[in-house]
Design an enzyme around this catalytic site. Structure first.
Site, mmCIF file in Angstrom:
data_model
loop_
_atom_site.group_PDB
_atom_site.id
_atom_site.type_symbol
_atom_site.label_atom_id
_atom_site.label_comp_id
_atom_site.label_asym_id
_atom_site.label_seq_id
_atom_site.Cartn_x
_atom_site.Cartn_y
_atom_site.Cartn_z
ATOM 1 N N SER A 14 0.816 -1.207 0.000
ATOM 2 C CA SER A 14 0.000 0.000 0.000
ATOM 3 C C SER A 14 0.859 1.270 0.000
ATOM 4 O O SER A 14 1.561 1.540 -0.966
ATOM 5 C CB SER A 14 -0.959 -0.049 1.193
ATOM 6 N N ASP A 41 9.831 5.541 -10.187
ATOM 7 C CA ASP A 41 9.332 6.102 -11.440
ATOM 8 C C ASP A 41 9.956 7.454 -11.753
ATOM 9 O O ASP A 41 10.147 7.810 -12.924
ATOM 10 C CB ASP A 41 7.809 6.254 -11.376
ATOM 11 N N LYS A 60 -0.863 -4.232 -3.106
ATOM 12 C CA LYS A 60 -2.181 -3.757 -2.676
ATOM 13 C C LYS A 60 -2.338 -2.307 -3.114
ATOM 14 O O LYS A 60 -1.807 -1.398 -2.490
ATOM 15 C CB LYS A 60 -2.374 -3.874 -1.166
#
Length: 302
Positions: A218, A229, A243
């Site tokens: 999460s 990224d 998740k």
């Protein structure tokens, strides 16, 4: 599978953990063979005083069997008002034992440890994304930098996640103001939202490594994925839990809550964190496993 009805009696249990303090036993648990196994015990905690040992497996809480129950549901039963008595049945070396524990106020220490692991490398362990944990991480990083840290290791192994805003603040420590960190998409367009950094960063140049494993979930995945990224950190470890579902709490009559899945989390490259697809199931009714990254190619900023 993450949709839960929370009756009035359990509402407090579902809200206190995110505040950074709760009434509990001061032990960390993990699912093992259908029970909850004690993985860590804080010194002088109620669990320590009651004689619980690492490896003990909890099978009953207040005369309720927790065998094969969801971990979140079982874990919530351990929490409650400070001063209340908790009756546990545990398995130790195959033998059943009954133990009474008086709950105490437990202060969640989101950053239990930080140090210099070499003359120029600082290390910070973050256990969960509870309220104000970003301030604790910032304090640790500033202290390590004052001790000549030229690079940092952020350890998110076994971190189950928590508050989204804290995840964004931690990413913000290392990336510039105004960067989109995560966005949500749901079947209902009112659930679509984007979340960006809002403050001036701590350090946009210091090299960062993030440690993850299969129990990093999460909010921990949002931090690791966003830093990856944006080419701001290197990720080391195992594939994370996956998740990426947004749960919204809706108030119902009689002071009850409904926690329902309303959207999915996406990180800057466009990857969805969610690993299991509950809308497509196999012949046995199990959700299919098809991570975004196996369906198309994604690119980091550079």
């Amino acid at each position: 599978p993450y949709t839960n009805f929370i009756p009035e009696a359990d509402v407090e249990r579902y809200t206190i953990a995110s505040k950074g303090e709760y009434g509990g036993i001061g032990a960390s648990v993990t699912p093992r063979d259908g029970a909850l196994m004690i993985m860590d015990i804080r010194e002088n905690s109620p669990a320590h005083k009651a004689g619980l040992l690492l490896g003990d497996r909890i099978i009953e809480v207040d005369e309720h069997s927790i065998l094969n129950k969801p971990m979140e549901e079982s874990n919530q039963l351990l929490q409650g008002e400070a001063g209340s008595i908790l009756q546990l049945v545990i398995l130790r070396n195959g033998e059943r034992k009954k133990i009474s524990i008086e709950r105490e106020n437990i202060k969640i220490n989101s950053v239990p440890y930080y140090c210099m692991i070499s003359p120029e490398i600082g290390y910070v362990k973050l256990n969960e994304f509870s309220q104000n944990c970003s301030a604790d991480v910032l304090t640790a990083c500033k202290t390590l930098k004052s001790q000549n840290a030229k690079s940092l290791v952020l350890d998110l192994r076994d971190n189950p996640g928590g508050l989204l805003i804290e995840a964004i603040k931690i990413v913000n420590m290392f990336v510039a103001k105004g960067e989109r960190i995560v966005y949500t998409k749901g079947q209902n367009k009112t659930e679509n939202a984007k979340f960006s950094t809002l403050a001036d960063p701590f350090d946009t140049e210091i090299p960062v490594v993030v440690l993850v494993n299969d129990r990093s979930a999460s909010a921990a995945e949002i931090v690791a994925g966003a830093l990856q990224d944006l080419d701001r950190a290197v990720i080391i470890g195992n594939q994370t839990f996956g998740k990426g579902l947004v749960q919204t709490r809706k108030e119902l009559a009689h002071n009850c809550l409904l926690k329902v899945t309303t959207a999915k989390y996406y990180i800057p490259s466009g990857r969805c964190i969610q690993r299991l697809n509950y809308t497509k199931r196999d012949a046995n009714g199990n959700p299919t496993v098809l991570p975004d990254s196996l369906q198309k190619t994604f690119f980091t900023r550079n």
